[in-house]
Design a protein around this motif. Structure first.
Motif, PDB file in Angstrom:
ATOM      1  N   TYR A 195       0.839  -1.198   0.000  1.00  0.00           N
ATOM      2  CA  TYR A 195       0.000   0.000   0.000  1.00  0.00           C
ATOM      3  C   TYR A 195       0.877   1.252   0.000  1.00  0.00           C
ATOM      4  O   TYR A 195       1.985   1.258   0.556  1.00  0.00           O
ATOM      5  N   TYR A 196       0.384   2.302  -0.593  1.00  0.00           N
ATOM      6  CA  TYR A 196       1.093   3.585  -0.740  1.00  0.00           C
ATOM      7  C   TYR A 196       1.691   4.069   0.575  1.00  0.00           C
ATOM      8  O   TYR A 196       2.803   4.568   0.612  1.00  0.00           O
ATOM      9  N   TYR A 247      -2.252  10.379  -1.620  1.00  0.00           N
ATOM     10  CA  TYR A 247      -2.455   8.925  -1.649  1.00  0.00           C
ATOM     11  C   TYR A 247      -2.720   8.429  -3.067  1.00  0.00           C
ATOM     12  O   TYR A 247      -3.498   9.022  -3.808  1.00  0.00           O
ATOM     13  N   GLN A 248      -2.056   7.347  -3.421  1.00  0.00           N
ATOM     14  CA  GLN A 248      -2.293   6.683  -4.705  1.00  0.00           C
ATOM     15  C   GLN A 248      -2.809   5.281  -4.417  1.00  0.00           C
ATOM     16  O   GLN A 248      -2.253   4.559  -3.590  1.00  0.00           O
ATOM     17  N   SER A 249      -3.853   4.911  -5.116  1.00  0.00           N
ATOM     18  CA  SER A 249      -4.472   3.603  -4.885  1.00  0.00           C
ATOM     19  C   SER A 249      -3.590   2.474  -5.413  1.00  0.00           C
ATOM     20  O   SER A 249      -2.638   2.701  -6.162  1.00  0.00           O
ATOM     21  N   THR A 250      -3.942   1.269  -5.064  1.00  0.00           N
ATOM     22  CA  THR A 250      -3.197   0.118  -5.561  1.00  0.00           C
ATOM     23  C   THR A 250      -3.385  -0.032  -7.074  1.00  0.00           C
ATOM     24  O   THR A 250      -2.547  -0.646  -7.725  1.00  0.00           O
ATOM     25  N   TYR A 258      -3.063   2.416  -9.144  1.00  0.00           N
ATOM     26  CA  TYR A 258      -1.928   3.196  -9.646  1.00  0.00           C
ATOM     27  C   TYR A 258      -0.661   2.343  -9.583  1.00  0.00           C
ATOM     28  O   TYR A 258       0.116   2.289 -10.543  1.00  0.00           O
ATOM     29  N   LYS A 270      -6.502   2.383   7.535  1.00  0.00           N
ATOM     30  CA  LYS A 270      -5.475   1.754   6.703  1.00  0.00           C
ATOM     31  C   LYS A 270      -5.650   0.246   6.686  1.00  0.00           C
ATOM     32  O   LYS A 270      -6.229  -0.335   7.604  1.00  0.00           O
TER      33      LYS A 270
END
Length: 124
Positions: free
Chosen positions: A16-17, A37-40, A42, A112
């Motif tokens: 995860y980011y 935050y960048q998602s998975t 990305y 998270k």
């Protein structure tokens, strides 16, 4: 999901980011380029580009044309590839897949997903 999601578990092949539990130089570069935050999804796209680049390089180094058959063969020749920490262990491509993942658990108070296992590799 709120409180009801607390403890939800699932398998994810990517770190995860926000995971800083281990060295991940590629993830650090992503954070520097994109501090939000960048998602998975990305991360998945980023890794796909890395793997395509590696497959293209191997195909060209072998003096073969860049076509589907040769790229697929090159992709499936990737063994112990360092993803820079996007995935927590080196990966080997088998049958066009990456048989690696990690169990994560939802911690709704922290908002998270936290690691609930070590990295699991099914290619052994």
């Amino acid at each position: 999901m709120g409180e009801a999601g607390d403890g939800f578990m699932g398998v994810m092949p990517y770190r995860y980011y926000y995971d800083t539990s281990a060295k991940a130089p590629m993830l650090e570069k992503i954070r520097a380029m994109r501090p939000e935050y960048q998602s998975t999804a990305y991360t998945q796209g980023f890794l796909t580009a890395m793997l395509f680049t590696e497959a293209a390089k191997r195909t060209l180094d072998a003096g073969k044309p860049l076509d589907g058959k040769n790229l697929k063969a090159a992709l499936n020749s990737i063994k112990d590839f360092d993803t820079g920490g996007l995935i927590g262990v080196p990966i080997t491509i088998k049958g066009n897949s990456i048989p690696v993942g990690r169990v994560y658990r939802a911690d709704m108070k922290a908002q998270k997903m936290v690691a609930a296992s070590d990295w699991i590799s099914l290619d052994k």
